[in-house]
Design an enzyme around this catalytic site. Sequence first.
Site, PDB file in Angstrom:
ATOM      1  CG  ASP A  41      -1.485  14.828 -29.483  1.00 57.96           C
ATOM      2  OD1 ASP A  41      -2.232  15.621 -30.097  1.00 57.96           O
ATOM      3  OD2 ASP A  41      -0.962  13.836 -30.018  1.00 57.96           O
ATOM      4  CB  THR A  77      -0.717  13.371 -33.933  1.00 61.60           C
ATOM      5  OG1 THR A  77      -1.850  13.965 -33.301  1.00 61.60           O
ATOM      6  CG2 THR A  77       0.244  12.869 -32.879  1.00 61.60           C
ATOM      7  CG  ASP A 197      -5.290  14.327 -29.857  1.00 60.90           C
ATOM      8  OD1 ASP A 197      -5.390  15.297 -30.630  1.00 60.90           O
ATOM      9  OD2 ASP A 197      -5.521  13.155 -30.201  1.00 60.90           O
ATOM     10  CG  HIS A 201      -9.776  13.964 -31.263  1.00 59.14           C
ATOM     11  ND1 HIS A 201      -9.919  14.728 -32.383  1.00 59.14           N
ATOM     12  CD2 HIS A 201      -8.458  13.618 -31.213  1.00 59.14           C
ATOM     13  CE1 HIS A 201      -8.740  14.835 -32.985  1.00 59.14           C
ATOM     14  NE2 HIS A 201      -7.838  14.179 -32.290  1.00 59.14           N
ATOM     15  CG  HIS A 245      -2.558  19.312 -33.540  1.00 63.95           C
ATOM     16  ND1 HIS A 245      -3.575  19.085 -32.644  1.00 63.95           N
ATOM     17  CD2 HIS A 245      -1.982  18.107 -33.761  1.00 63.95           C
ATOM     18  CE1 HIS A 245      -3.620  17.797 -32.359  1.00 63.95           C
ATOM     19  NE2 HIS A 245      -2.661  17.176 -33.011  1.00 63.95           N
ATOM     20  CG  HIS A 349      -5.983  17.938 -34.527  1.00 63.21           C
ATOM     21  ND1 HIS A 349      -5.086  17.220 -35.286  1.00 63.21           N
ATOM     22  CD2 HIS A 349      -6.375  17.109 -33.534  1.00 63.21           C
ATOM     23  CE1 HIS A 349      -4.937  16.013 -34.739  1.00 63.21           C
ATOM     24  NE2 HIS A 349      -5.707  15.914 -33.686  1.00 63.21           N
TER      25      HIS A 349
HETATM   26  P1  AMP Z   1      -4.596  12.256 -34.396  1.00 61.93           P
HETATM   27  O1  AMP Z   1      -5.486  12.876 -33.406  1.00 61.93           O
HETATM   28  O2  AMP Z   1      -5.322  11.475 -35.457  1.00 61.93           O
HETATM   29  O3  AMP Z   1      -3.625  13.209 -35.008  1.00 61.93           O
HETATM   30  O4  AMP Z   1      -3.754  11.143 -33.631  1.00 61.93           O
HETATM   31  C1  AMP Z   1      -3.317  11.374 -32.341  1.00 61.93           C
HETATM   32  C2  AMP Z   1      -3.196  10.107 -31.586  1.00 61.93           C
HETATM   33  O5  AMP Z   1      -2.046   9.358 -31.986  1.00 61.93           O
HETATM   34  C3  AMP Z   1      -2.949  10.369 -30.139  1.00 61.93           C
HETATM   35  O6  AMP Z   1      -4.130  10.685 -29.453  1.00 61.93           O
HETATM   36  C4  AMP Z   1      -2.329   9.083 -29.669  1.00 61.93           C
HETATM   37  O7  AMP Z   1      -3.294   8.206 -29.177  1.00 61.93           O
HETATM   38  C5  AMP Z   1      -1.716   8.489 -30.934  1.00 61.93           C
HETATM   39  N1  AMP Z   1      -0.253   8.362 -30.834  1.00 61.93           N
HETATM   40  C6  AMP Z   1       0.615   9.254 -30.330  1.00 61.93           C
HETATM   41  N2  AMP Z   1       1.884   8.811 -30.392  1.00 61.93           N
HETATM   42  C7  AMP Z   1       1.823   7.599 -30.956  1.00 61.93           C
HETATM   43  C8  AMP Z   1       2.799   6.620 -31.303  1.00 61.93           C
HETATM   44  N3  AMP Z   1       4.102   6.833 -31.061  1.00 61.93           N
HETATM   45  N4  AMP Z   1       2.364   5.479 -31.885  1.00 61.93           N
HETATM   46  C9  AMP Z   1       1.055   5.289 -32.156  1.00 61.93           C
HETATM   47  N5  AMP Z   1       0.086   6.172 -31.838  1.00 61.93           N
HETATM   48  C10 AMP Z   1       0.464   7.313 -31.258  1.00 61.93           C
HETATM   49 ZN    ZN Z   2      -1.938  15.532 -32.041  1.00 61.89          ZN
HETATM   50 ZN    ZN Z   3      -5.833  14.343 -32.436  1.00 60.21          ZN
END
Ligand code: AMP
Ligand code: ZN
Ligand code: ZN
Length: 413
Positions: A41, A77, A197, A201, A245, A349
Amino acid sequence: MMSCRFLLAAIAACLLCACSATLSSATPGGDAPTLLLVSLDGVHPDMLGRGDTPHLDRLAREGVRAAWMQPSYPALTFPNHYTLVTGLRPDRHGMVHNAMYDDDLGAFALKDRDAVGDGRWWGGEPLWVTAERAGLPTATMFWPGSEAPVQGVRPTRWYPYEDGLALEVRIDRVLGWLSEPAATRPRLATLYFEHPDHAGHGYGPDSPQLHAALRDVDAAIGDLLSAIAARGLRDRVNLVIVSDHGMAPVPAGQVVAVEDMVDPADAQVVSTGQVVGFRPRPGREAAAAAALLGAHARYDCWRREALPARWQYGQHPRVPPIVCQMHVGWDAVPRANLARRPDRTRGSHGYDPAAPEMRAIFIAHGPAFRSGTELPGFDNVDVYPLLARLLDVEPAEHDGDARTLLPALRDDR
Ligand code: AMP
Ligand code: ZN
Ligand code: ZN
């Protein structure tokens, strides 16, 4: 004469023996390889080849790598992980943001376990559903969408997402699957790492924390590769390694309060961050439009019908009536969160997928793939038809182009 004939027969028998031994060790049980789809990620192509990722770099060098992969809009994500396994743009599969509102289902958030596990949020047909229906076992070591029955089908084996689960545990589970006999061994498996990720962040894409996260994830992949080799499974695994991304630095102070974008009495906030969605309140439509629509210093806003066509976004009913896109390097957060924001560079992102900072990675390695091949940048919807082909299943309707990744394959007919 007799002895010569005997000798020839003995040689023939030996050759036959050697031949069948070779066959059975190359393709144990005569079975097809497992497709292992790995997601790192938030990894940008520039994060590779800088000394943190020797194992990924070797796979890229010896297998196939793309200069970059462009995410779909929005560069977040959940939308992009689900695009990778459906080949559909988020506007078509319905996972239009990490935070959404649906008239029938209510609110969706990543941390809402019930919503994440509710198949009604997940449109299209993810690859594991197609594979399961074709009789191929599948297993997921995390992947957005895999926790919900989609069209009533889940992977044969799956895990509820557990942030921070030890890397070794994930690797061990996948290794266990790869080592199973043909009857139960998954033909499609996924493996997911959130670590880059999180570090990106928290501290930005060029931070020591991000370098450390890359080294950890790379070492875990190195362990997996060594174990695959030690167990003689190398010919049994086709690896496809992607990210969803990239990550852009957000310097301290580059943040807007959503309340300053529009008066909360005029519009309800559906999503914050970089793709900021608003629903004008009944009777306040004109005031909300006047405050939001058009170009601003740090962002631009459109009615959903008028979003730039290249984003292929705005048709799905879950896309809010007004969408604001933050400029690269800027975030929008509720004012209440401003005080908690650390005074340092961080990373985000969710910016325009065409921004170079948003680029994702693509690496492929294994018996199906060519060696030492570098491909030009491509769109992430094109991964799905490749995956379907590797599994030899009929792809569902999708937005990708199956020809893009043919040059990655040994057998490209
Ligand atoms: P974002 O950076 O807001 O796009 O979200 C990314 C975060 O989603 C990642 O850093 C994970 O902690 C979380 N994530 C990834 N896969 C899952 C999943 N299957 N269920 C819940 N959270 C997730
Ligand atoms: Zn992501
Ligand atoms: Zn993220």
